[in-house]
Design an enzyme around this catalytic site. Structure first.
Site, mmCIF file in Angstrom:
data_model
loop_
_atom_site.group_PDB
_atom_site.id
_atom_site.type_symbol
_atom_site.label_atom_id
_atom_site.label_comp_id
_atom_site.label_asym_id
_atom_site.label_seq_id
_atom_site.Cartn_x
_atom_site.Cartn_y
_atom_site.Cartn_z
ATOM 1 N N GLU A 127 0.827 -1.203 0.000
ATOM 2 C CA GLU A 127 0.000 0.000 0.000
ATOM 3 C C GLU A 127 0.868 1.262 0.000
ATOM 4 O OE1 GLU A 127 -0.188 -2.529 2.067
ATOM 5 O OE2 GLU A 127 -2.268 -3.224 2.278
ATOM 6 N N LYS A 170 3.864 1.689 -1.308
ATOM 7 C CA LYS A 170 4.355 1.920 -2.674
ATOM 8 C C LYS A 170 3.274 2.564 -3.541
ATOM 9 C CE LYS A 170 5.461 -0.888 -6.745
ATOM 10 N NZ LYS A 170 6.832 -0.515 -7.108
ATOM 11 N N ASN A 185 20.060 -5.798 0.489
ATOM 12 C CA ASN A 185 19.641 -5.332 -0.828
ATOM 13 C C ASN A 185 18.806 -4.066 -0.735
ATOM 14 O OD1 ASN A 185 20.967 -7.153 -2.471
ATOM 15 N ND2 ASN A 185 19.412 -8.724 -2.103
ATOM 16 N N ILE A 200 24.142 -8.743 -23.869
ATOM 17 C CA ILE A 200 24.233 -9.405 -22.567
ATOM 18 C C ILE A 200 23.068 -10.346 -22.308
ATOM 19 C CG2 ILE A 200 24.499 -8.956 -20.083
ATOM 20 C CD1 ILE A 200 26.885 -8.197 -21.910
ATOM 21 N N GLY A 201 22.015 -10.257 -23.103
ATOM 22 C CA GLY A 201 20.962 -11.255 -22.954
ATOM 23 C C GLY A 201 19.564 -10.750 -23.202
ATOM 24 N N GLU A 215 15.247 -13.235 -23.762
ATOM 25 C CA GLU A 215 14.731 -13.357 -22.385
ATOM 26 C C GLU A 215 13.305 -12.823 -22.198
ATOM 27 O OE1 GLU A 215 17.537 -12.127 -19.317
ATOM 28 O OE2 GLU A 215 19.246 -12.700 -20.545
ATOM 29 N N ASP A 235 39.998 -16.908 -11.949
ATOM 30 C CA ASP A 235 39.943 -18.343 -11.657
ATOM 31 C C ASP A 235 38.603 -18.981 -11.989
ATOM 32 O OD1 ASP A 235 42.528 -18.088 -10.858
ATOM 33 O OD2 ASP A 235 42.120 -18.170 -8.699
ATOM 34 N N HIS A 253 22.023 2.256 -19.167
ATOM 35 C CA HIS A 253 21.073 2.843 -18.214
ATOM 36 C C HIS A 253 20.485 4.145 -18.735
ATOM 37 C CE1 HIS A 253 23.701 0.214 -15.846
ATOM 38 N NE2 HIS A 253 22.594 -0.074 -15.207
HETATM 39 N N1 GLN Z 1 21.306 -11.641 -18.849
HETATM 40 C C1 GLN Z 1 20.753 -10.616 -18.026
HETATM 41 C C2 GLN Z 1 20.142 -9.530 -18.883
HETATM 42 O O1 GLN Z 1 20.622 -9.314 -19.951
HETATM 43 C C3 GLN Z 1 21.820 -10.005 -17.149
HETATM 44 C C4 GLN Z 1 21.241 -9.000 -16.186
HETATM 45 C C5 GLN Z 1 22.255 -8.462 -15.184
HETATM 46 O O2 GLN Z 1 23.431 -8.487 -15.412
HETATM 47 N N2 GLN Z 1 21.790 -7.952 -14.071
HETATM 48 O O3 GLN Z 1 19.198 -8.876 -18.485
HETATM 49 ZN ZN ZN Z 2 24.645 -6.666 -15.988
#
Ligand code: GLN
Ligand code: ZN
Length: 747
Positions: free
Chosen positions: A18, A20, A116, A419-420, A472, A644, A682
């Site tokens: 509520e 939010k 978080n 990145i996806g 995704e 590593d 961003h």
């Molecule tokens: N594979 C995810 C994307 O592209 C990676 C997200 C992230 O790095 N937080 O959204």
């Molecule tokens: Zn990322």
């Protein structure tokens, strides 16, 4: 000796978010300020009365906020960012600082210690500290009018200054300026009848505590001279303190965390470091996880602690800000629900313990004890694993693997990829919601996903990227998605916790042993691959990130939980490989943020992370290329761990942290593939070809050309389609020119 109970912070969000909704509808102009304050006052009132009804002897006031308690403190003391100065200090200014305006950027958000939650960083540049409207006093009086037994909560001066930035003054000078202002506020609360004030000094559990000892002592000596000593309780959480030092401060008592202290607070007490005449506010119920307490162990702990203090108050280990409000609205299997405890259930646990200890009333205690025992013995927590049968080393070393992969993938130099994720448009989110709520059939939803994948494969062809992704579109969140599909995870309906401002996350709950039962991502990935000759990258979330962004189990060692997840991800990796996928990315954006607060525990954490990642990714053939991704490039002390991990390629964010990369790569020869984020995803701004070229050339100074990949900083799900197409086209065109130039040079 009787004990008391207290709480030290309650979730702001409300049972169904509520809080939010009220704030966002005010921001959107759908409600006016009066409506906002009425709704929020009602919610605050409800929170206070709820805690009182759980029989809590002292309820916190000052934890409730319109955005963030650190920002509240900044406003209280008029620490206003320079660009916002001159505006009237009120709630609108508070929102402006937090969210930014057309004219001015918002203040920075930073992770609140190792949680978080994110706070708004106070800015001291040209600030003019003074006391503004005493909101804390108003809220305290509000609780008094409601007849709620309450104590005020305020962030202490040492922590406040430590968390802030800017200004020419030294740390000491800043503290010195604030002290008279703090004194006035504290005195006003005492005058209004506060029995004690909870003054939060979480920096006392960090590595910095040592060097802050002198200034900390100075602060509390000052308050003592002001006659406030017997009203102050210094509250700490998330780790242990140096009790010998803390105990020497002239205050009424201390709040210590007995859950996340690795046993060190208790040990120090056993060693006689706590004076018996100090009040002990013992954080015995886990304030940041969702498990029902081992109530018998808590009873034993209370009985032990009673020997060491004349005044014992039991409370959660930290503010309950970090857990959801109540289990009441969840529809869960009873065998699982018995093992859980959200904010209100935790208050009930405190009450059960108080009734037992003070009145010998064991009714609720016995019930909780039986539930706890049943939960621990459930079959879903006691599955078998064969960790040793899974490899933690690739078959061959990187140079050999690279040869095989190069021959198979036949990529040009400076290969390009993303990145996806591609844009999560309104339409994508709506379809997913429709499907979840059974408004559309599985067939319709799957067809939609296929169409979207096919459309984006074509877009990637048109842009002429090298390694493709499926986009995704089926995922709400990179952790929740896997949580919903792995055995041992539970996704709640209302289990929200505040991340920052009005943003909340719903971490999955790992309630049992984790197992992979069926392929999770193979269908979409293989479909995408069937549409193109370019390699399509499989896209998974890694074990460290899944664990860090979930409510983790604590009844077995952390390494074991993480390794169980690793085995599950390994199954998925192998399933993708079986389906003909040649490149598989396992994201670990949470690896670094999961580092423990104290350095002394870093090594162990990194060792565990390394093992789990390798468990998840080492079983593939040499020819299968493993990628990983992290949303940062300041590797610093973790650079060796990153190396590593032995991922064939790592893609990282670099555009916002320019020089950082160079520095961290100076003390290590990074001899694996590395993809540089060459533009900031961003921002909606389209990068220029020149910017991208500069970024690539900067990286090429440090990294061998044959290991070098080019990609955006992170996933593209928050951008719109046009922005993505344009930005990626610029990226590809920059790379093509660089390839040409190189061709000419070598010709
Ligand atoms: N594979 C995810 C994307 O592209 C990676 C997200 C992230 O790095 N937080 O959204
Ligand atoms: Zn990322």
């Amino acid at each position: 000796m009787t004990i008391k109970t207290a709480n030290i912070g309650f979730p702001r969000l409300g049972r169904k978010r509520e809080w939010k909704k009220a704030i966002e509808s005010y921001w959107a102009g759908k409600t006016n300020y009066d409506e906002l304050t009425t709704t929020l006052n009602d919610l605050h009132k409800e929170n206070l009365l709820l805690q009182k009804n759980y029989n809590i002897d002292s309820v916190p006031v000052g934890d409730f906020s319109l955005y963030d308690h650190v920002l509240d403190t900044s406003l209280l003391f008029n620490i206003i960012p320079e660009r916002f100065q001159g505006q009237e200090v009120n709630d609108d200014l508070l929102f402006d600082i937090a969210r930014g305006t057309k004219e001015h950027v918002a203040s920075a958000l930073i992770k609140w210690f190792n949680t978080n939650y994110h706070y708004i960083v106070p800015e001291w540049d040209n600030a003019e500290p003074k006391l503004n409207r005493n909101v804390l006093l108003e809220r305290f009086q509000f609780a008094q009018q409601l007849n709620v037994p309450a104590h005020p909560v305020i962030l202490g001066p040492v922590s406040f200054v430590q968390l802030s930035r800017g200004g020419d003054q030294s740390f000491e000078e800043k503290v010195e300026t604030l002290l008279p202002l703090y004194k006035e506020v504290l005195q006003s609360l005492v005058d209004a009848g506060a029995e004690y004030i909870q003054i939060d000094e979480p920096v006392l559990v960090t590595d910095n505590a040592k060097e802050l000892e002198d200034i900390t002592r100075h602060v509390y000596d000052y308050f003592e001279k002001a006659g406030l000593a017997d009203k102050l309780v210094i509250q700490t959480y998330f780790e242990h303190v140096d009790l010998e030092f803390v105990n020497s401060l002239p205050v009424k008592g201390f709040g210590l965390d007995f859950v996340h202290d690795r046993g060190v607070n208790l040990q120090q007490i056993r060693d006689g470091k706590l004076s018996k005449d100090k009040a002990l506010y013992a954080g015995i119920i886990d304030g940041r996880n969702v498990w029902a307490a081992d109530i018998e162990a808590k009873k034993d702990l209370i009985e032990e602690l009673q020997q060491y203090t004349d005044e014992l108050v039991i409370q959660p280990s930290s503010s309950l800000l970090h857990v959801p409000v109540s289990l009441d609205d969840e529809v869960l299997d009873e065998t699982i629900e018995e093992g859980l405890s959200f904010a209100t259930e935790k208050l009930d646990e405190l009450d059960a313990l108080k009734r037992l200890i003070n009145n010998g009333d064991a009714e609720k205690y016995d019930q909780l004890k039986a539930q706890y025992e049943r939960f621990q013995n459930q079959a879903f927590k006691n599955l078998e694993y064969d960790f040793d049968s899974v490899r933690t080393h690739r078959e061959s070393a990187f140079p050999e693997r690279k040869k095989v992969q190069d021959a198979r993938l036949k990529l040009p130099e400076l290969p390009t990829t993303t990145i996806g994720s591609f844009p999560q448009t309104k339409e994508v989110r709506k379809k997913r919601a429709d499907w979840k709520n059974h408004r559309i059939s599985d067939e319709e939803y799957n067809q939609f996903l296929r169409d979207e994948i096919a459309r984006w494969i074509q877009i990637q062809e048109d842009i002429s990227l090298d390694v493709f992704v499926h986009g995704e579109f089926e995922r709400n969140d990179m952790v929740e998605f896997f949580g919903e599909r792995l055995q041992g995870f539970l996704v709640t309906k209302y289990g929200w916790v505040q991340s920052y401002g009005s943003r909340a996350v719903k971490p999955p709950v790992i309630y049992g042993d984790v197992k992979w039962t069926k392929p999770i991502t193979v269908e979409e990935t293989a479909y995408a691959q069937s549409l193109t000759d370019h390699p399509v990258k499989g896209m998974l979330t890694g074990p460290v990130t899944i664990l860090n962004w979930s409510f983790e189990r604590v009844d077995i060692p952390r390494q074991e939980v993480q390794d169980q997840i690793a085995l599950a991800i390994n199954e998925e990796v192998l399933a993708l490989e079986d389906a003909g996928i040649k490149v598989i990315q396992v994201d670990e954006p949470a690896l670094r943020e999961g580092l423990p607060l104290r350095k002394e525990y870093h090594e162990e954490y990194l060792k565990q992370a390394l093992r789990s990642f390798r468990l998840a990714t080492s079983s593939v053939a040499d020819a299968t290329q493993i990628h990983t991704h992290m949303c940062y490039s300041q590797f610093g002390e973790i650079i060796h761990t990153i190396h590593d991990l032995d991922a064939d390629v790592i893609s990282i964010e670099t555009s916002r942290s320019h020089g950082a990369l160079i520095k961290d790569f100076e003390d290590i020869t990074y001899d694996l593939g590395i993809g540089l984020g060459v533009y900031d995803i961003h921002s909606p701004r389209i990068p220029t070809e020149e910017e991208i070229t500069v970024a690539i050339n900067r990286g090429l100074k440090e990294i061998d050309r044959s290991l070098f990949w080019v990609n955006p900083d992170c996933g593209l799900k928050t951008r719109n389609e046009d922005q993505v197409k344009e930005a990626l086209s610029v990226l590809v065109s920059a790379v093509k020119k660089l390839r040409q130039e190189q061709g000419q040079e070598t010709a």
